[in-house]
Design a protein around this motif. Structure first.
Motif, mmCIF file in Angstrom:
data_model
loop_
_atom_site.group_PDB
_atom_site.id
_atom_site.type_symbol
_atom_site.label_atom_id
_atom_site.label_comp_id
_atom_site.label_asym_id
_atom_site.label_seq_id
_atom_site.Cartn_x
_atom_site.Cartn_y
_atom_site.Cartn_z
ATOM 1 N N SER A 115 -38.139 34.854 -19.850
ATOM 2 C CA SER A 115 -38.697 34.096 -20.968
ATOM 3 C C SER A 115 -37.773 32.910 -21.223
ATOM 4 O O SER A 115 -36.554 33.065 -21.254
ATOM 5 N N MET A 116 -38.387 31.732 -21.415
ATOM 6 C CA MET A 116 -37.607 30.513 -21.604
ATOM 7 C C MET A 116 -38.241 29.630 -22.664
ATOM 8 O O MET A 116 -39.415 29.757 -22.971
ATOM 9 N N ARG A 117 -37.413 28.714 -23.192
ATOM 10 C CA ARG A 117 -37.854 27.771 -24.211
ATOM 11 C C ARG A 117 -37.409 26.366 -23.806
ATOM 12 O O ARG A 117 -36.245 26.161 -23.480
ATOM 13 N N PRO A 118 -38.346 25.397 -23.830
ATOM 14 C CA PRO A 118 -37.952 24.026 -23.496
ATOM 15 C C PRO A 118 -37.067 23.439 -24.599
ATOM 16 O O PRO A 118 -37.049 23.948 -25.720
ATOM 17 N N PRO A 119 -36.358 22.356 -24.294
ATOM 18 C CA PRO A 119 -35.455 21.752 -25.287
ATOM 19 C C PRO A 119 -36.203 21.289 -26.542
ATOM 20 O O PRO A 119 -37.315 20.783 -26.458
ATOM 21 N N ARG A 120 -35.579 21.504 -27.696
ATOM 22 C CA ARG A 120 -36.028 20.990 -28.987
ATOM 23 C C ARG A 120 -37.418 21.468 -29.416
ATOM 24 O O ARG A 120 -38.141 20.755 -30.094
ATOM 25 N N GLN A 170 -36.298 33.720 -10.112
ATOM 26 C CA GLN A 170 -34.957 33.155 -9.983
ATOM 27 C C GLN A 170 -35.011 31.650 -9.733
ATOM 28 O O GLN A 170 -34.228 30.887 -10.299
ATOM 29 N N ARG A 171 -35.964 31.196 -8.893
ATOM 30 C CA ARG A 171 -36.112 29.754 -8.645
ATOM 31 C C ARG A 171 -36.544 29.026 -9.920
ATOM 32 O O ARG A 171 -36.008 27.964 -10.253
ATOM 33 N N ALA A 172 -37.519 29.597 -10.638
ATOM 34 C CA ALA A 172 -37.994 28.980 -11.873
ATOM 35 C C ALA A 172 -36.864 28.901 -12.899
ATOM 36 O O ALA A 172 -36.672 27.862 -13.544
ATOM 37 N N LYS A 173 -36.123 29.968 -13.034
ATOM 38 C CA LYS A 173 -35.001 29.993 -13.974
ATOM 39 C C LYS A 173 -33.998 28.889 -13.641
ATOM 40 O O LYS A 173 -33.596 28.116 -14.515
ATOM 41 N N GLY A 174 -33.607 28.785 -12.394
ATOM 42 C CA GLY A 174 -32.639 27.771 -11.989
ATOM 43 C C GLY A 174 -33.129 26.354 -12.249
ATOM 44 O O GLY A 174 -32.404 25.521 -12.788
ATOM 45 N N ARG A 192 -31.842 23.712 -15.225
ATOM 46 C CA ARG A 192 -31.384 22.387 -14.802
ATOM 47 C C ARG A 192 -32.040 21.285 -15.638
ATOM 48 O O ARG A 192 -31.440 20.260 -15.920
ATOM 49 N N GLN A 193 -33.286 21.520 -16.069
ATOM 50 C CA GLN A 193 -34.018 20.548 -16.872
ATOM 51 C C GLN A 193 -33.762 20.693 -18.372
ATOM 52 O O GLN A 193 -34.392 20.022 -19.183
ATOM 53 N N GLY A 194 -32.859 21.600 -18.759
ATOM 54 C CA GLY A 194 -32.493 21.743 -20.162
ATOM 55 C C GLY A 194 -33.152 22.878 -20.914
ATOM 56 O O GLY A 194 -32.945 23.036 -22.109
#
Length: 97
Positions: free
Chosen positions: A46-51, A20-24, A28-30
């Motif tokens: 699972s997440m993807r950085p911008p662009r 939950q902390r990592a997700k938030g 916040r960083q996009g």
């Protein structure tokens, strides 16, 4: 390029809070959330950085283990990073409990 590792000794409660902390922070960083699953059997983010098409996944496994997987088309490492014969960075040995 992909990498996968796990950290032992992370209780399900601590792992869920860490996800939950990592997700938030990453939102916040996009970063974009591509999937998020929370259940009594499994917690995965699972997440993807911008662009980019790069992905990072973190999963809390039963048995107090937190797994991390990362994938990128290419990667750059700081100069002086020790590299193995296949061109992968040499990671320090994990501590065993």
């Amino acid at each position: 390029m992909d990498s996968e590792w796990a950290l032992k000794g992370v209780s399900p409660v601590k792992a869920k809070a860490a996800l939950q902390r990592a997700k938030g922070e990453l939102v916040r960083q996009g970063w974009k959330v591509t999937s998020y699953e929370e259940s009594k059997f499994r917690n995965e983010l699972s997440m993807r950085p911008p662009r980019t098409d790069d992905t990072v996944s973190v999963e809390a496994y039963p048995g107090d283990r937190l797994g991390v997987r990362a994938y990128a088309e290419c990667a750059r490492y700081p100069s002086g990073t020790p590299m193995g014969a296949c061109g992968d960075p040499e990671l320090p040995n994990q501590l065993r409990r």
